[in-house]
Design a protein around this motif. Structure first.
Motif, short mmCIF file in Angstrom:
data_model
loop_
_atom_site.label_atom_id
_atom_site.label_comp_id
_atom_site.label_asym_id
_atom_site.label_seq_id
_atom_site.Cartn_x
_atom_site.Cartn_y
_atom_site.Cartn_z
N UNK A 33 34.92 38.80 41.04
CA UNK A 33 35.49 39.20 42.12
C UNK A 33 35.03 40.53 42.83
N UNK A 34 34.59 40.42 43.99
CA UNK A 34 34.07 41.66 44.73
C UNK A 34 34.93 42.29 45.65
N UNK A 35 35.28 43.46 45.37
CA UNK A 35 36.07 44.22 46.49
C UNK A 35 35.26 45.06 47.43
N UNK A 36 34.72 44.62 48.43
CA UNK A 36 33.81 45.41 49.43
C UNK A 36 34.83 46.61 49.97
N UNK A 37 34.14 47.91 50.58
CA UNK A 37 34.60 48.76 51.19
C UNK A 37 35.84 49.30 50.64
N UNK A 38 35.82 49.34 49.24
CA UNK A 38 36.91 49.96 48.28
C UNK A 38 36.76 51.20 47.98
N UNK A 42 33.05 48.03 45.23
CA UNK A 42 31.96 48.77 46.01
C UNK A 42 32.45 49.51 47.08
N UNK A 43 32.10 50.69 47.26
CA UNK A 43 32.57 51.78 48.45
C UNK A 43 32.06 50.91 49.89
N UNK A 44 30.93 50.32 49.82
CA UNK A 44 30.49 49.93 51.01
C UNK A 44 30.56 48.37 50.84
N UNK A 45 29.24 47.59 51.17
CA UNK A 45 29.02 46.51 51.33
C UNK A 45 28.11 46.04 49.97
N UNK A 46 28.52 44.98 49.35
CA UNK A 46 27.95 44.56 48.19
C UNK A 46 26.22 44.37 48.53
N UNK A 47 25.39 44.95 47.66
CA UNK A 47 23.76 44.88 48.03
C UNK A 47 23.43 45.93 49.02
N UNK A 48 24.27 46.88 49.36
CA UNK A 48 23.93 47.92 50.39
C UNK A 48 22.37 48.45 49.90
N UNK A 84 33.66 50.40 38.78
CA UNK A 84 33.82 50.85 39.94
C UNK A 84 32.16 51.28 40.40
N UNK A 85 31.98 51.09 41.34
CA UNK A 85 30.51 51.28 41.90
C UNK A 85 29.66 50.29 41.79
N UNK A 86 29.32 50.02 42.85
CA UNK A 86 27.94 48.73 43.22
C UNK A 86 26.79 49.06 43.38
N UNK A 87 26.31 50.18 43.00
CA UNK A 87 24.85 50.43 42.93
C UNK A 87 24.15 49.50 41.90
N UNK A 88 22.73 50.04 41.63
CA UNK A 88 22.35 49.23 40.42
C UNK A 88 22.76 49.09 38.97
N UNK A 89 23.45 50.42 38.66
CA UNK A 89 24.12 50.33 37.30
C UNK A 89 25.13 49.56 37.36
N UNK A 139 44.17 54.61 36.23
CA UNK A 139 45.28 54.66 35.26
C UNK A 139 45.05 53.91 34.15
N UNK A 140 46.00 53.90 33.13
CA UNK A 140 45.79 53.17 32.03
C UNK A 140 45.55 51.73 32.06
N UNK A 141 46.08 51.04 33.08
CA UNK A 141 45.88 49.65 33.30
C UNK A 141 45.68 48.98 34.62
N UNK A 142 45.29 50.28 35.59
CA UNK A 142 44.91 49.53 36.86
C UNK A 142 44.00 50.89 37.61
N UNK A 143 43.63 50.51 38.76
CA UNK A 143 43.13 51.37 39.72
C UNK A 143 43.57 51.56 40.89
N UNK A 144 43.77 52.73 41.68
CA UNK A 144 44.48 52.72 42.94
C UNK A 144 43.19 52.91 43.93
N UNK A 145 43.65 52.25 45.11
CA UNK A 145 42.33 52.39 45.93
C UNK A 145 42.85 53.30 47.23
N UNK A 146 42.11 53.68 48.22
CA UNK A 146 42.29 54.61 49.37
C UNK A 146 43.54 54.11 50.20
#
Length: 410
Positions: free
Chosen positions: A204-209, A178-184, A152-157, A215-222
């Protein structure tokens, strides 16, 4: 009485500052103490490698500072009283002690920032330091083929973590949210290369997410979507150590110490802050982001300024600016994004294996610079000439003049 200098934190900036001060000032005049919770230097820029299963070279401080005059205190900092000029610490055996100082260098750095997202602290992993990276390493080692890791988080780290894990464990399903676009913030060439590498590694890239729960086995998006995640790696940013906020120092809303161009606290002149803990202004009057790129020259600036003010020499002027963003994308790929002085991407970028080698040289150079804080230049340990009070506090200043850090130490 010796002038007591205490450096809190022995990351890149704190270790460099302590070693540089020891090479700038005469040992008969100063007592330099470096307080750190761990006995070894941690290459924080390699934590994604450690988490992915690679072994890093040990770098014990006792070897690094042998014969330098720096006293290493293995202890956790529990408080700072800037009015009484004391630091409260707790040693490895649990014993509490109070250390007095005349000059303080605050370099306690930062840790991961959960952004108060429910479940992140309980269920996600971080790579902001060695303990977190080792926990993630152990968890990844226990995963079977086909299980999903979500970064979670598509900055440099985040980019480095996702690509490193995917490169080391091609049997796992790696996803990047990625909260925005990959490679913002990257140039078109840089973004294109990141997409190419992610595709080759099967990420797999999830943009604008935006992730709203872990949770223990998943994440929930907005938008209410659940994404499976046997392991969640949290890389959405960093938060500074909370101690500064509890002092009388002037800090920002996020707890960073406000400093002037010499890295000196604007509210307490016997305190300097460097690295992630400091809020310093860079080119175009923009705040410097948390990074090793500006942390190292900030440490030079602070150490040389302290030495100059104590010895009556001219104050240094170390440029605090950016040149590039160095990103490893696994062991065989990399991206060197060239930037302006104020960290805006330009068209030029270096990619591929050459960029990976470049990044490796940068990492090795950063570690070498910690052990060699004057970067191999001749050193001269000057005697203190500024007026001092009976307690060792500075009453005089170095002559304010333009000059480089090297000139100030010639």
């Amino acid at each position: 009485m010796k002038h007591r200098i205490i450096v809190l934190g022995a990351g890149y900036t704190g270790a460099i500052a302590a070693g540089r001060l020891a090479r700038r000032l005469h040992g008969d005049d100063v007592a330099i103490t470096l307080v750190n919770a761990e006995p070894d230097f941690v290459e924080r820029v390699r934590m994604h490698q450690l988490a992915a299963g690679q072994d890093l070279r040990p770098r014990p401080f006792v070897e690094m500072f042998a014969g330098s005059g720096v006293e290493l205190r293995l202890a956790k900092v529990t408080g700072v009283d800037v009015d009484r000029r004391t630091v409260a610490v707790r040693d490895t055996n649990g014993g509490a002690e109070e250390l007095g100082y005349d000059t303080l260098v605050y370099a306690l750095g930062s840790s991961w920032n959960t952004q108060d997202v429910p479940g992140a602290a309980e269920h996600a992993h971080d790579i902001a330091g060695r303990p977190g990276a080792l926990r993630l390493r152990e968890r990844l080692a226990g995963l079977g083929a086909g299980q999903t890791v979500v970064v979670v988080g598509a900055g440099l780290t985040g980019l480095e973590a996702a690509t490193e894990i995917a490169d080391a464990r091609p049997d796992l399903d790696i996803a990047l949210a990625a909260r925005g676009e990959l490679g913002d913030g990257l140039s078109p060439k840089g973004r294109g290369h990141v997409w190419k590498v992610c595709g080759r590694l099967g990420i797999t890239v999830h943009e604008h997410t935006s992730v709203t729960a872990v949770g223990t086995g998943s994440i929930t998006t907005a938008d209410g979507k659940e994404i499976p995640a046997a392991v969640t790696v949290w890389t959405t940013g960093f938060a500074v150590h909370p101690i500064a906020r509890d002092t009388a120092l002037e800090v920002t809303g996020t707890g960073r110490i406000v400093v002037d161009g010499t890295m000196r606290s604007v509210s307490h002149p016997d305190v300097y802050a460097i690295g992630d803990a400091a809020m310093a202004m860079g080119p175009a009057d923009k705040p410097l982001r948390m990074s090793c790129a500006t942390g190292t020259p900030a440490a030079w600036q602070a150490a040389d300024t302290i030495a100059a003010r104590l010895t009556g020499t001219k104050l240094p002027n170390t440029p605090l600016r950016y040149f590039n963003q160095c990103i490893s994308l696994g062991r065989r790929e990399g991206l060197i994004q060239y930037v302006t002085a104020d960290d805006r991407s330009v068209r030029a970028a270096l990619t591929g294996r050459t960029a990976a080698l470049y990044k490796e040289l940068v990492c090795k150079g950063a570690a070498w610079g910690v052990a060699n804080p004057t970067i191999g230049l001749p050193v001269r340990r000057r005697r203190i000439t500024s007026g001092l009070t009976a307690g060792g506090h500075i009453t005089g200043e170095g002559a304010p003049a333009e000059g480089s850090a090297a000139e100030a130490s010639a």
